[in-house]
Design an enzyme around this catalytic site. Structure first.
Site, PDB file in Angstrom:
ATOM      1  N   ASP A   1      36.614  44.991 134.129  1.00 39.19           N
ATOM      2  CA  ASP A   1      37.353  44.003 134.889  1.00 39.19           C
ATOM      3  C   ASP A   1      36.712  43.934 136.280  1.00 39.19           C
ATOM      4  O   ASP A   1      35.938  44.823 136.657  1.00 39.19           O
ATOM      5  CB  ASP A   1      38.811  44.462 134.967  1.00 39.19           C
ATOM      6  CG  ASP A   1      39.680  43.533 135.780  1.00 39.19           C
ATOM      7  OD1 ASP A   1      39.479  42.312 135.708  1.00 39.19           O
ATOM      8  OD2 ASP A   1      40.565  44.037 136.487  1.00 39.19           O
TER       9      ASP A   1
ATOM     10  N   ASP B   1      38.570  42.388 139.556  1.00 35.74           N
ATOM     11  CA  ASP B   1      39.550  42.613 140.616  1.00 35.74           C
ATOM     12  C   ASP B   1      40.258  43.948 140.455  1.00 35.74           C
ATOM     13  O   ASP B   1      40.799  44.256 139.384  1.00 35.74           O
ATOM     14  CB  ASP B   1      40.582  41.484 140.619  1.00 35.74           C
ATOM     15  CG  ASP B   1      39.944  40.140 140.913  1.00 35.74           C
ATOM     16  OD1 ASP B   1      39.364  39.991 141.996  1.00 35.74           O
ATOM     17  OD2 ASP B   1      40.007  39.246 140.047  1.00 35.74           O
TER      18      ASP B   1
END
Length: 222
Positions: free
Chosen positions: A22, A24
């Site tokens: 991922d 963020d």
């Protein structure tokens, strides 16, 4: 670290593999949508929706559309401002370099935005990346997302597609993330790690890393 029981051997650095992360709050310390909200003066409103979506309390697709709608009218130059405000997580670049040195490839699948992720991918020498793209007109955001939104299914499908493209078995893959939409790829990978994750993700992930140092992912490998 929690929930470490696993019947499968961990991926090994002695053969090529694939890491998918991922972006963020994983590759970087910040949430780009929250930084955009702060620049628009509505940071708290957007951040509260982000937190609920990442914990699985809201449908991610609808939550993203609702937050993006609040950005309508912002100049596209805000992406430069936000790019310069975010920071790679401690150990992120060292982890990527170490894996590259062993013939691995590294990709990210982000619920964030290409307008920032493209630049981060170049800085980090990523091999693959997918993110959402925001619509703009006359130099300002329209408050809409272009095309399909990156969901948990897109994240899982990307992990599988990239591993197939490389000819790497799923047992030689790693998935790392912090939100509920990362759980399918975390469960599917040979090694799935919840990184400083939301409560639901910590409960369900096979492995949890609670120290903000991505290089610690290497400790799981053979």
């Amino acid at each position: 670290m929690l929930n470490q029981e696993s019947s499968n051997a961990a991926p090994t650095l002695s053969r090529p593999g694939l890491l998918v992360m991922d972006v963020d709050s994983t590759l970087i310390d910040e949430e780009v949508i929250d930084e955009l909200g702060a620049a628009a003066g509505i940071g708290e409103r957007i951040a509260s929706v982000t937190a609920r979506a990442m914990n699985g309390e809201l449908d991610f697709r609808e939550a993203l559309r609702a937050r993006v709608a609040l950005l309508e009218g912002m100049p596209t130059s805000v992406f430069d401002e936000v790019y310069h405000r975010v920071h790679f997580t401690n150990g992120a670049l060292a982890l990527i370099d170490e894996l590259h040195g062993h013939g691995w490839k590294v990709g990210v699948v982000s619920g964030g935005f290409h307008e920032v992720v493209d630049r981060l991918a170049e800085d980090a020498h990523l091999d693959y990346w997918i993110a959402n793209r925001l619509e703009s007109a006359d130099g300002r955001l329209t408050g809409r997302v272009l095309g399909d939104i990156v969901t948990k299914t897109v994240k899982l499908d990307s992990l599988r597609a990239w591993s197939e493209r490389m000819g790497v078995p799923m047992a030689q893959t790693i998935a790392v993330g912090d939100g509920a939409n990362d759980l399918p790829m975390i469960h599917a990978a040979g090694l799935g790690v919840a990184f400083c994750a939301k409560p639901r993700v910590r409960e369900e992930a096979p492995h949890c890393l609670d120290e903000r140092d991505l290089r610690k992912v290497l400790d799981y490998l053979q």
